[in-house]
Structure formats: structure tokens, C-alpha cells
Write a protein that holds these residues in place. Structure first.
Motif, mmCIF file in Angstrom:
data_model
loop_
_atom_site.group_PDB
_atom_site.id
_atom_site.type_symbol
_atom_site.label_atom_id
_atom_site.label_comp_id
_atom_site.label_asym_id
_atom_site.label_seq_id
_atom_site.Cartn_x
_atom_site.Cartn_y
_atom_site.Cartn_z
ATOM 1 N N PRO A 93 0.845 -1.193 0.000
ATOM 2 C CA PRO A 93 0.000 0.000 0.000
ATOM 3 C C PRO A 93 0.885 1.250 0.000
ATOM 4 O O PRO A 93 1.839 1.343 0.779
ATOM 5 C CB PRO A 93 -0.765 -0.116 1.319
ATOM 6 C CG PRO A 93 0.196 -0.837 2.232
ATOM 7 C CD PRO A 93 1.073 -1.708 1.361
ATOM 8 N N VAL A 129 -5.297 -0.261 6.299
ATOM 9 C CA VAL A 129 -5.159 0.534 5.077
ATOM 10 C C VAL A 129 -6.517 1.159 4.768
ATOM 11 O O VAL A 129 -7.497 0.440 4.553
ATOM 12 C CB VAL A 129 -4.686 -0.327 3.896
ATOM 13 C CG1 VAL A 129 -4.498 0.547 2.649
ATOM 14 C CG2 VAL A 129 -3.385 -1.057 4.238
ATOM 15 N N ILE A 133 -6.994 4.385 -0.119
ATOM 16 C CA ILE A 133 -5.711 3.829 -0.555
ATOM 17 C C ILE A 133 -5.915 2.438 -1.149
ATOM 18 O O ILE A 133 -5.303 2.077 -2.158
ATOM 19 C CB ILE A 133 -4.702 3.809 0.616
ATOM 20 C CG1 ILE A 133 -4.367 5.245 1.039
ATOM 21 C CG2 ILE A 133 -3.427 3.055 0.217
ATOM 22 C CD1 ILE A 133 -3.420 5.344 2.211
ATOM 23 N N VAL A 134 -6.795 1.644 -0.542
ATOM 24 C CA VAL A 134 -7.090 0.312 -1.078
ATOM 25 C C VAL A 134 -7.569 0.411 -2.518
ATOM 26 O O VAL A 134 -7.133 -0.333 -3.400
ATOM 27 C CB VAL A 134 -8.151 -0.405 -0.213
ATOM 28 C CG1 VAL A 134 -8.606 -1.703 -0.885
ATOM 29 C CG2 VAL A 134 -7.601 -0.705 1.175
ATOM 30 N N ASN A 137 -4.523 3.105 -4.544
ATOM 31 C CA ASN A 137 -3.059 3.124 -4.453
ATOM 32 C C ASN A 137 -2.495 1.940 -3.676
ATOM 33 O O ASN A 137 -1.540 2.101 -2.901
ATOM 34 C CB ASN A 137 -2.600 4.439 -3.805
ATOM 35 C CG ASN A 137 -1.509 5.132 -4.606
ATOM 36 O OD1 ASN A 137 -1.131 4.673 -5.687
ATOM 37 N ND2 ASN A 137 -0.988 6.222 -4.085
ATOM 38 N N MET A 138 -3.050 0.758 -3.879
ATOM 39 C CA MET A 138 -2.497 -0.465 -3.311
ATOM 40 C C MET A 138 -2.279 -1.465 -4.442
ATOM 41 O O MET A 138 -3.165 -1.660 -5.283
ATOM 42 C CB MET A 138 -3.423 -1.048 -2.241
ATOM 43 C CG MET A 138 -2.763 -2.187 -1.448
ATOM 44 S SD MET A 138 -3.688 -2.640 0.052
ATOM 45 C CE MET A 138 -5.000 -3.644 -0.659
#
Length: 372
Positions: A93, A129, A133-134, A137-138
Motif C-alpha cells: 500500500p 489501510v 488507498i485500497v 493506491n495499493m
């Protein structure tokens, strides 16, 4: 190991200036759209060192907060609505995600998002997380990639952002000021992109290190009377570099960078000095040499993916950046040691890998996986 409801875990908590403690804290729980990871590997970082020194970070975190932001882990809990990932997935992440709705996001400057969501807590057994973000941007880590390598995505993404902003092209000559972790990432990434790299370094040990990461020529400050003239002399016809990346974060380095670039060239002031720092420049030089100056902050989802692709390419020598290892309980002593550079000639650690699980626990887990 999966966190039990209402259980506790060990984690590094920043309480103030140079006050970092390993404590028992509540295990995270995944909310809607979120995941909880078992941290497999986390890395030390120059930004974390600055935060440790100062006791806070205006954007990333304040006091009494979980610490660390470069990590890779395994999903052990899925929040409601998570569909693109599954239990047991190996993931990395990023430490932030933009809103994609504000002025800056819509202008293609997601690193400057008005609502940039940060996440910390890499130096812990587990980490939550956030949903944004999941979803944005993971990244899923290939089975063959060591988790320690995957954790390099975040700092490399910042470097890729700097290179993207400068629109570097193969065959150009670049000067990199500094050979700390970020300077070495610039040297290596620029070299792999086909640029001719000149490094300007301070320490004796950094000469060989910079060359090992791809610098074709190195200027050591103590070996020359005039670093600016020495660096320019190594560029084609002595005209200066096409691009200069400053990765030292001092006013002097900023001033040198402007004097090392060619007419019409570009300077990227990448290093972040403390608030209130000022630097002076020769305005005549800037104007009549048509010098372009940029500064780079953070990363974007696209540069995170560019960094990840470079790490997956097989060309990037990730192992060379990972020069030390430590367990979670040792994190405060690791950062205290980072405050003082080793004696001249003794190479300091570039990045230390922090393992929340002990060596015995990791070995047992590997054996169980092999049997399965």
C-alpha cells in the motif's frame, strides 16, 4: 497470525522529538472498503528520520501516532465491500491517496491534493489501510518478488515523480547532488533510463557506492576546490548538465544546483529543508541563462505504478539498497543510530529492513508454507 478482536499488537509510537517507543496498542480493525495487513517488511526512510528529529510532520503525522510508511504485507482482514483483493494477497500500500476531485487533482497534480489522505504505522505487527488507498493506491505483489523489495515502491515513486516532472530523456547528462537513499535512487533510476549520471558526494565511502548504482563519474567535495567547476567540467564541453537533481536539502546545495546546470537546462530542487529555510540565487544567471527551476513533492498513483513496474522489471537492483535488518523492538535504537553518521570511510546503512515478526517466526511461517 491474524489479529483477534479487541487484541493488542506491538507498534512504534512517536511521542515527540526523538521520543519513539515500542508499545502495546489496539490491533486495527477493517472498516468498509478497508483491509488489515500483517506487516511483512518495513523500511527506514529519510523522511521518517526528519519526523523523528522534529517530533512531528505537518502533513503526514503529528505526535502520539503510529510511525513509519514504507511497507509491504499480507491481507489478514477484508472490510465490507472490498472486491479487488482477497485474504492472503501479498500487497504494497502506498502511504497516501488523492481525492481525484479537487482543483489540483483535476489539474493532474494529485500529489498536491487538497485532501491528500496519508497513512502511517509501518513499524507494527499489523496496519490498517484506508479505503481510499485500497481502491486507488495499493498494488498486488508478484509471488517471486521479495516483500522487502516491494516496500521500496514509495520512495522510488517520489523519485519517478521528479524524473517525470523533468521529462528526462535517454542520452541526457544529469548531475545528482547527494548520495543518501534518495540520491542513490535518483542515480540508479536515471542510469537505468539511459542517462549519463554525474554524482556529487561528500563522503569517501559514497564514491564507490554512487558508482555501483550507476554514476559514471563522481565528484567528492573534499577532493576539489570548486565543486561547481569540477562538476561542470565533467559535462559535455563543460556547459553544465541538462538536468540537476538536488537531494541534499541545504541552501548551499540549492545554490550549487543552479550553477551546475547548462543554459536552458532544468534544476529539480527535490530535497525538503526545514520550514523557514531560505536560499539566494543570482537572478542575472537565472534570467539570461533561461534556467528552469522545479521542486518535487511526494508521488502520484501513476508514478507509484511506474516505480512498481521498474522494481518488477528485473533491472532494478533492490537488494543493494537494503543494507541492514532489525526487528520491531529495535526500531527506536535504529533511529537513534541514524542520527549520527559513521566515521568517514565507513559506509552508513542505506535502508534498514524492519521485520515485525522475529526470525524464528518467519522461519516457521516459511516452513508451514512449504508443507502446504
Amino acid at each position: 497470525m491474524t489479529p483477534a478482536p479487541h487484541s493488542t499488537m506491538r507498534a512504534a509510537v512517536l511521542h515527540g522529538r526523538e521520543d519513539l517507543r515500542i508499545e502495546n496498542v489496539a490491533c486495527p480493525v477493517a472498516g468498509p472498503g478497508e483491509v488489515v495487513l500483517r506487516v511483512e517488511a518495513a523500511l527506514t526512510c529519510g523522511t521518517d528520520l526528519k519526523v523523528f528529529r522534529r517530533g512531528y510532520h505537518a502533513k503526514m503525522l503529528t505526535v502520539d501516532r503510529l510511525f513509519g510508511h514504507e511497507l509491504a504485507g499480507v491481507i489478514v482482514e477484508l472490510g465490507e465491500g472490498v472486491e479487488d483483493f482477497a485474504m492472503g494477497d501479498r500487497v504494497v500500500p502506498l502511504n497516501s491517496a488523492p481525492c481525484d476531485e479537487c482543483f489540483y487533482c483535476l489539474a493532474g497534480q494529485q500529489n498536491l491534493c487538497d485532501d491528500l489522505l496519508f497513512n502511517n504505522g509501518a513499524y507494527a505487527e499489523f496496519v490498517r489501510v484506508p479505503a481510499r488507498i485500497v481502491s486507488k493506491n495499493m498494488l498486488r505483489v508478484p509471488t517471486a518478488m521479495p516483500m522487502e523489495h516491494a516496500a521500496l515502491v514509495e520512495p522510488l515513486a517520489c523519485v519517478m515523480r521528479g524524473m517525470e516532472q523533468c521529462a528526462v530523456k535517454a542520452g541526457q547528462t544529469v548531475i545528482v547532488l547527494g548520495a543518501g537513499p534518495i540520491g542513490l535512487l535518483f542515480i540508479h533510476a536515471a542510469s537505468l533510463a539511459g542517462l549519463h549520471v554525474i554524482a556529487v558526494v561528500k563522503r569517501t565511502d559514497q564514491v564507490a557506492t554512487a558508482k555501483s548504482f550507476g554514476a559514471e563519474q563522481v565528484v567528492r567535495l573534499a577532493d576539489v576546490e570548486d565543486p561547481i567547476a569540477a562538476a561542470r567540467a565533467l559535462t559535455p564541453e563543460g556547459r553544465g548538465a541538462d538536468v540537476v537533481f538536488e537531494a541534499v536539502a541545504t541552501p548551499e546545495a540549492w545554490q550549487w544546483a543552479v550553477q551546475m546546470v547548462r543554459k536552458g537546462g532544468l534544476v529539480n530542487l527535490f530535497g525538503g529543508p526545514p520550514a523557514g529555510t531560505t536560499a539566494s540565487f543570482d537572478t542575472n544567471l537565472l534570467h539570461y541563462s533561461d534556467i528552469n527551476i522545479k521542486a518535487s513533492f511526494h508521488h502520484t498513483p501513476s508514478t507509484a505504478r511506474a516505480a512498481f513496474e521498474l522494481l518488477c522489471s528485473g533491472d532494478f537492483e533492490a537488494d543493494k539498497f537494503l543494507t541492514g535488518t532489525a526487528e520491531l523492538e529495535e526500531v527506536p535504537s535504529v533511529f537513534n543510530a541514524m542520527l549520527t553518521r559513521p566515521a568517514e570511510g565507513i559506509a552508513p546503512e542505506i535502508k534498514t529492513v524492519i521485520y515485525p515478526r522475529t526470525a524464528t517466526e518467519r522461519l516457521l511461517a516459511d516452513e508451514e508454507k512449504a508443507v502446504a
